[in-house]
Design a protein around this motif. Structure first.
Motif, PDB file in Angstrom:
ATOM      1  N   GLY A  82      20.686  23.968 -41.078  1.00  0.00           N
ATOM      2  CA  GLY A  82      20.576  23.905 -39.734  1.00  0.00           C
ATOM      3  C   GLY A  82      19.498  23.159 -39.317  1.00  0.00           C
ATOM      4  N   THR A  83      18.407  22.734 -40.262  1.00  0.00           N
ATOM      5  CA  THR A  83      17.267  22.231 -39.482  1.00  0.00           C
ATOM      6  C   THR A  83      17.004  20.902 -40.403  1.00  0.00           C
ATOM      7  OG1 THR A  83      14.883  22.647 -38.964  1.00  0.00           O
ATOM      8  CG2 THR A  83      15.792  23.825 -40.865  1.00  0.00           C
ATOM      9  N   TRP A  84      16.043  19.973 -39.981  1.00  0.00           N
ATOM     10  CA  TRP A  84      15.774  18.895 -40.610  1.00  0.00           C
ATOM     11  C   TRP A  84      14.091  19.098 -41.070  1.00  0.00           C
ATOM     12  CZ3 TRP A  84      18.764  14.475 -42.165  1.00  0.00           C
ATOM     13  CH2 TRP A  84      19.872  14.844 -41.489  1.00  0.00           C
ATOM     14  N   ASP A  85      13.433  20.198 -40.820  1.00  0.00           N
ATOM     15  CA  ASP A  85      12.160  20.199 -41.240  1.00  0.00           C
ATOM     16  C   ASP A  85      12.072  19.912 -42.773  1.00  0.00           C
ATOM     17  OD1 ASP A  85      11.403  20.872 -38.622  1.00  0.00           O
ATOM     18  OD2 ASP A  85      11.669  23.117 -38.955  1.00  0.00           O
ATOM     19  N   ILE A  86      11.038  19.343 -43.010  1.00  0.00           N
ATOM     20  CA  ILE A  86      10.414  19.068 -44.410  1.00  0.00           C
ATOM     21  C   ILE A  86       9.982  20.620 -45.055  1.00  0.00           C
ATOM     22  CG2 ILE A  86       8.741  18.101 -45.806  1.00  0.00           C
ATOM     23  CD1 ILE A  86       8.951  15.770 -44.157  1.00  0.00           C
ATOM     24  N   THR A  87       9.742  21.695 -44.382  1.00  0.00           N
ATOM     25  CA  THR A  87       9.292  22.686 -44.841  1.00  0.00           C
ATOM     26  C   THR A  87      10.243  23.751 -45.297  1.00  0.00           C
ATOM     27  OG1 THR A  87       8.806  23.713 -42.717  1.00  0.00           O
ATOM     28  CG2 THR A  87       7.047  22.717 -43.827  1.00  0.00           C
ATOM     29  N   GLN A  88      11.488  23.400 -44.815  1.00  0.00           N
ATOM     30  CA  GLN A  88      12.606  24.154 -45.031  1.00  0.00           C
ATOM     31  C   GLN A  88      13.642  23.896 -46.106  1.00  0.00           C
ATOM     32  OE1 GLN A  88      13.168  27.337 -43.542  1.00  0.00           O
ATOM     33  NE2 GLN A  88      11.248  26.855 -42.608  1.00  0.00           N
ATOM     34  N   LEU A  89      13.139  23.752 -47.276  1.00  0.00           N
ATOM     35  CA  LEU A  89      13.789  22.935 -48.314  1.00  0.00           C
ATOM     36  C   LEU A  89      14.097  24.265 -49.261  1.00  0.00           C
ATOM     37  CD1 LEU A  89      14.716  20.172 -49.511  1.00  0.00           C
ATOM     38  CD2 LEU A  89      12.601  20.287 -50.824  1.00  0.00           C
ATOM     39  N   THR A  90      15.346  24.924 -48.851  1.00  0.00           N
ATOM     40  CA  THR A  90      15.686  26.159 -49.571  1.00  0.00           C
ATOM     41  C   THR A  90      17.097  25.996 -50.438  1.00  0.00           C
ATOM     42  OG1 THR A  90      16.767  26.869 -47.488  1.00  0.00           O
ATOM     43  CG2 THR A  90      14.601  27.566 -47.800  1.00  0.00           C
ATOM     44  N   THR A  91      17.900  25.467 -49.887  1.00  0.00           N
ATOM     45  CA  THR A  91      19.059  25.309 -50.821  1.00  0.00           C
ATOM     46  C   THR A  91      19.008  24.431 -52.111  1.00  0.00           C
ATOM     47  OG1 THR A  91      19.689  23.256 -49.501  1.00  0.00           O
ATOM     48  CG2 THR A  91      20.823  25.345 -49.012  1.00  0.00           C
ATOM     49  N   GLN A  92      19.567  25.023 -53.133  1.00  0.00           N
ATOM     50  CA  GLN A  92      19.327  24.529 -54.526  1.00  0.00           C
ATOM     51  C   GLN A  92      19.608  23.152 -54.886  1.00  0.00           C
ATOM     52  OE1 GLN A  92      17.535  25.645 -56.806  1.00  0.00           O
ATOM     53  NE2 GLN A  92      17.799  23.936 -57.927  1.00  0.00           N
ATOM     54  N   PRO A  93      20.652  22.291 -54.435  1.00  0.00           N
ATOM     55  CA  PRO A  93      20.773  21.074 -54.990  1.00  0.00           C
ATOM     56  C   PRO A  93      19.884  20.049 -54.236  1.00  0.00           C
ATOM     57  CG  PRO A  93      22.759  21.800 -53.900  1.00  0.00           C
ATOM     58  CD  PRO A  93      21.897  22.870 -53.725  1.00  0.00           C
ATOM     59  N   ALA A  94      19.218  20.450 -53.192  1.00  0.00           N
ATOM     60  CA  ALA A  94      18.547  19.520 -52.383  1.00  0.00           C
ATOM     61  C   ALA A  94      17.224  19.175 -52.856  1.00  0.00           C
ATOM     62  CB  ALA A  94      18.370  19.960 -50.699  1.00  0.00           C
ATOM     63  N   PRO A  95      16.498  20.330 -53.408  1.00  0.00           N
ATOM     64  CA  PRO A  95      15.019  20.312 -54.209  1.00  0.00           C
ATOM     65  C   PRO A  95      15.327  19.582 -55.494  1.00  0.00           C
ATOM     66  CG  PRO A  95      15.294  22.376 -53.491  1.00  0.00           C
ATOM     67  CD  PRO A  95      16.605  21.840 -53.162  1.00  0.00           C
TER      68      PRO A  95
END
Length: 138
Positions: A82-95
């Motif tokens: 729900g956020t576009w922050d670079i620091t909030q990279l938490t879900t597995q496929p995204a990283p």
């Protein structure tokens, strides 16, 4: 190439790196990377030689693919968090997708096969810019 155009392109390279480094939002980071990519392509193709045109085309295709993967990764992350922050990279496929895209942009192994071919199609100064300055923003 006209010195004024060359200075504008070099300023755009610096501006793209600054925008990417100073951003806390995925979209601004992507804009900085794209500004950097679009500024280097005329520099790559400034010599009217088939090798230079081929190098610029290969560089564009690889960088556009990596940029689309970065955008897709940020959209997946924004969908889940729900956020576009670079620091909030938490879900597995995204990283994982972001790592693949950044290795493509940087020319790191195993996504490095485009880099020697681009370097061979340019002059020494342009190859130095691609090998150093273009690696800072990602």
């Amino acid at each position: 190439m006209n010195p004024y155009i060359m200075s504008i392109l070099m300023c755009n390279l610096a501006l793209g790196a600054i925008i990417t480094a100073a951003s806390y939002h995925w979209f601004l980071a992507w804009v900085g990377l794209e500004l950097n990519t679009l500024a280097i392509i005329p520099i790559l193709a400034k010599h009217h030689h088939p090798r230079a045109t081929e190098a610029a085309t290969k560089y564009f295709i690889i960088q556009a693919t990596a940029s689309s993967i970065i955008l897709f990764s940020s959209i997946i992350n924004a969908w889940y968090t729900g956020t576009w922050d670079i620091t909030q990279l938490t879900t597995q496929p995204a990283p994982t997708m972001l790592l693949i895209a950044l290795t493509m942009k940087l020319g790191l192994a195993p996504m490095h096969f485009w880099l020697p071919e681009v370097m061979q199609g340019t002059d020494t100064t342009t190859a130095f810019i691609v090998a150093t300055w273009q690696k800072l923003p990602p």
